[in-house]
Scaffold this active site. Structure first.
Site, PDB file in Angstrom:
ATOM      1  N   ASP A 172       0.825  -1.212   0.000  1.00  0.00           N
ATOM      2  CA  ASP A 172       0.000   0.000   0.000  1.00  0.00           C
ATOM      3  C   ASP A 172       0.862   1.267   0.000  1.00  0.00           C
ATOM      4  O   ASP A 172       2.093   1.203   0.004  1.00  0.00           O
ATOM      5  CB  ASP A 172      -0.932  -0.064   1.231  1.00  0.00           C
ATOM      6  CG  ASP A 172      -2.285   0.556   0.961  1.00  0.00           C
ATOM      7  OD1 ASP A 172      -2.373   1.443   0.082  1.00  0.00           O
ATOM      8  OD2 ASP A 172      -3.253   0.166   1.637  1.00  0.00           O
ATOM      9  N   ASP A 237      -9.732   3.839  -3.619  1.00  0.00           N
ATOM     10  CA  ASP A 237     -10.702   2.885  -3.072  1.00  0.00           C
ATOM     11  C   ASP A 237     -12.108   3.223  -3.568  1.00  0.00           C
ATOM     12  O   ASP A 237     -12.430   4.391  -3.778  1.00  0.00           O
ATOM     13  CB  ASP A 237     -10.702   2.936  -1.542  1.00  0.00           C
ATOM     14  CG  ASP A 237      -9.389   2.447  -0.966  1.00  0.00           C
ATOM     15  OD1 ASP A 237      -8.423   2.331  -1.711  1.00  0.00           O
ATOM     16  OD2 ASP A 237      -9.342   2.190   0.241  1.00  0.00           O
TER      17      ASP A 237
HETATM   18  C1  GLA Z   1      -5.978   1.348   1.345  1.00  0.00           C
HETATM   19  C2  GLA Z   1      -6.092   0.425   0.141  1.00  0.00           C
HETATM   20  C3  GLA Z   1      -7.208  -0.580   0.367  1.00  0.00           C
HETATM   21  C4  GLA Z   1      -6.938  -1.354   1.637  1.00  0.00           C
HETATM   22  C5  GLA Z   1      -6.759  -0.396   2.808  1.00  0.00           C
HETATM   23  C6  GLA Z   1      -6.294  -1.104   4.060  1.00  0.00           C
HETATM   24  O1  GLA Z   1      -7.102   2.152   1.522  1.00  0.00           O
HETATM   25  O2  GLA Z   1      -6.303   1.181  -1.010  1.00  0.00           O
HETATM   26  O3  GLA Z   1      -7.294  -1.461  -0.732  1.00  0.00           O
HETATM   27  O4  GLA Z   1      -5.797  -2.133   1.469  1.00  0.00           O
HETATM   28  O5  GLA Z   1      -5.789   0.599   2.526  1.00  0.00           O
HETATM   29  O6  GLA Z   1      -6.062  -0.211   5.122  1.00  0.00           O
END
Ligand code: GLA
Length: 685
Positions: A172, A237
């Site tokens: 990430d 997201d």
């Molecule tokens: C980010 C990523 C998600 C997930 C969250 C976990 O938002 O984009 O896909 O992995 O972190 O905290």
């Protein structure tokens, strides 16, 4: 979500430098290393990511609520549901698997409460079922949820994962200490950190799929990630709203050239089983298959409906996703209402998706020629959801219901072909007026009469004969009008009729199906055939009494990060503004928009508006409320310093109320906006 990124303070930098020193010491002194054998396995011959990965990821259903039972039960469900046999392999843990601190030697460790037997045991369990284990980390100092990040520990973490038998690593992009990289752009920092991660994974000697979760599309990961990873996120997201599926799909329209065997664009985890209905889930799955997207199911595999399972295991659709040529689809045409996408497959066939983006049934069409197929007398058009093949003279068309997709595999037929029935189309168009002038929402009310036009067309090479078309509806619905007939319908021609459909006076809210049915003969009258199309009429009933908006089902909701949350903030606690906690309300993150149907029954909306106390940052948002498209409230800029706004606005006669949360023009960081105690006053019955 809140991305507590970009911490460039001195303290954070010092922590990072300290962490880097610990990591260096640990590497220099292998004796201090892990209890598990660190010798990596020899690389196997199987190529990683020759086709897009298939599996599961916990994040959008379980967030931080993960443990070894969940992983093991999911692995079992992947087997018992038939998903493994359909090609799914990876069981992927996302954030929150780790203990909140590293061990005394600086190594990562699994949270001992969530994973009492350790991660190696979990990997063994998964492997014993012919599956693979995925894990999650972050290039920054902490993961997005605040667990130890890999910054300063990259090789050590890669070695840890290899020693556990991990097969897939998602990395990430939160809490990146940009201050440690003076003079570098964010994109340059991303390239540097992810390249190092890639090298560290390779250096372990264990083949591990490398998934880059750099979620900021401004850094254009598709331009640098293919060389160093197997997949990279193309968007931030998202959630299970239809508009979010479309947004992530749209983002990839210009990105086909970057995907191919070994490296894939990632429009994010699947929402199959989490969308508003099964039709949307099928369309979403069709779209991801066209994009050659990773197929990582995001639902609870232990409890899924038969329809969700059938969608996820549709082998003909999976075969499109997994086509060995690895050529991502491109978009042939696009309007607000409809898209046509084409994907070239390894054997020269074309996959064709007719996508209805909008809220009403629409006829969508293209041709075999436009899809790039060679000229031929006829084409086999295989419907990958109905599992039926028809013969077309060249038109590929369907009446596609709202928020759904038709998906075909089309190939030229040799001369003399004639084994397939002619391709035909039935369309059903209930002409439900908009909820208010200019609205995209078409909802019927109890007692309303709706003019419905239906048609039947022949796209085959030869005429069909003895054709009759009729319209039927749910029991209790009155349908005025008679079947229409024609002795023959030739190629490119259409038989049509008009019916008056009356919704029963006592109809409750729901989606009701009108069915157009055509019967006809083909092959010089030798064969009888039937074709059907269903179209839904949505009936809604406005609220009564004094409900909280947050207790009603919304018409639509879009959000900046993740989904709009009901009665809780992103971190799971109650909504809180300036120390006041609220039982009821909506947590949003700019830019967000939520709509509710009122049906003209409500007179007033009250609410408390303000940024949520959970993150005291530099957030700034605007709230706008509108009724039937007319603005009735505008907050101006709201920050953590702005007193709570106690809103009381009139809604009299409105069909739809909409609340928009904007980012006040300065980006979306920390923009976590509450709509607290949003209460309607409506007629009692
Ligand atoms: C980010 C990523 C998600 C997930 C969250 C976990 O938002 O984009 O896909 O992995 O972190 O905290």
């Amino acid at each position: 979500m809140i991305r507590p990124t970009r911490h460039t303070s001195l303290i954070t930098s010092l922590i990072a430098i300290g962490a880097a020193l610990v990591a260096t010491l640990a590497l220099a002194n292998p004796a201090s290393a892990r209890p598990l054998g660190q010798t990596p396995r020899a690389a196997t011959a199987a190529p990683v990511a020759a086709t897009p990965p298939m599996g599961w990821n916990d994040w959008y259903t379980f967030f931080c609520d993960v443990n070894e039972q969940l992983v093991e039960q999911t692995a079992d469900a992947m087997v018992s549901s038939g998903m493994r046999d359909a090609g799914y392999r990876y069981v992927n843990l996302d954030d929150c698997w780790a203990a909140s601190t590293r061990d005394a030697n600086g190594h990562l460790r699994a949270d001992p409460t969530k994973f009492p037997h350790g991660m190696k045991a979990v990997a063994d369990y998964v492997h014993a079922r012919g599956l693979k284990l995925g894990i999650y980390e972050d290039v920054g100092t902490k993961t997005c949820a605040g667990y130890p990040g890999s910054y300063g520990h990259v090789q050590d973490d890669a070695d840890t994962f290899a020693s556990w038998g991990v097969d897939f690593v998602k990395v990430d992009w939160c809490n990146v200490p940009f201050g440690d990289f003076p003079g570098l752009s964010q994109q340059q920092v991303a390239v540097k950190l992810y390249t190092a991660y890639s090298q560290a994974l390779k250096a372990t000697g264990r083949p591990m799929f490398f998934s880059i979760c750099e979620w900021d599309p401004k850094l254009r990961p598709w331009t640098w990630a293919p060389a160093i990873s197997n997949m990279w996120r193309t968007n931030n997201d998202y959630g299970s709203q239809w508009s979010q599926t479309l947004a992530n799909l749209d983002q990839e329209a210009p990105l086909a050239q970057y995907a191919g065997p070994g490296h894939w664009n990632d429009p994010d985890i699947l929402m199959v089983g989490k969308m508003a209905n099964d039709t949307e889930s099928r369309a979403h799955f069709s779209a991801w298959a066209m994009l050659a997207a990773p197929l990582l199911a995001g639902n609870d595999l232990r409890n899924m409906s038969a329809a969700t399972k059938a969608t996820l295991t549709n082998r003909e659709v999976i075969a499109v996703d997994q086509d060995p040529r690895g050529a991502q689809a491109t978009r042939l045409s696009h309007t607000d209402a409809a898209d046509v996408w084409i994907r070239t497959l390894a054997n020269g066939d074309r996959a064709v998706m007719l996508l209805n983006r909008g809220d009403t049934t629409t006829r969508i069409s293209t041709t075999a020629q436009a899809a790039g197929l060679p000229s031929a007398g006829a084409y086999a058009v295989r419907d990958l959801w109905a599992h039926r093949t028809a013969e077309s003279a060249g038109v590929i068309a369907a009446s596609v219901p709202a928020h759904s997709a038709a998906l075909y595999r089309v190939s030229p037929l040799k001369d003399g072909a004639g084994d397939y029935p002619p391709a035909t189309e039935v369309d059903v168009d209930p002409q439900v007026p908009p909820a208010y002038p200019g609205s995209d929402l078409h909802v019927a009310k109890a007692g309303q009469t709706i003019t419905t036009v239906a048609g039947f067309g022949d796209d085959g090479r030869t005429a069909v004969t003895d054709a009759t078309l009729n319209l039927t509806g749910p029991s209790g619905w009155k349908i005025d009008g008679r079947p229409v007939s024609a002795p023959a319908v030739s190629t490119g021609k259409r038989l049509s009729g008009t019916w008056q459909v009356t919704v029963p006076a006592d109809a409750g809210p729901g989606s009701y199906t009108l069915t157009g049915t055509a019967t006809y003969r083909w092959g010089d009258g030798a064969h009888a055939a039937t074709a059907r199309t269903e179209s839904t009429v949505r009936v809604l009933v406005g609220p009564t009494g004094s409900p909280y908006l947050s207790d009603l089902s919304w018409l639509s909701a879009t959000n900046g990060y993740g989904p709009v949350l009901v009665d809780k903030s992103y971190f799971g606690g109650p909504l809180t503004i300036h120390g006041t906690t609220y039982q009821h309300g909506l947590w949003t993150n700019a830019v967000a928009s939520i709509e509710y149907y009122l049906g003209g029954r409500c007179s007033r909306l009250t609410a408390d508006l303000g940024l949520d106390d959970s993150v005291q940052g530099q957030g700034s948002v605007t709230y706008r409320i509108s009724a039937d498209g007319r603005s009735i409230y505008d907050s101006g800029v709201v920050t953590n310093g702005t007193p709570t706004a106690h809103v009381d606005v009139p809604l009299t006669g409105a069909q739809v109320v909409r609340i928009d949360v904007g980012d006040a023009g300065d980006g979306v960081t920390y923009d976590n906006a509450d709509i607290a105690q949003p209460r309607l006053t409506c007629a009692d019955s």
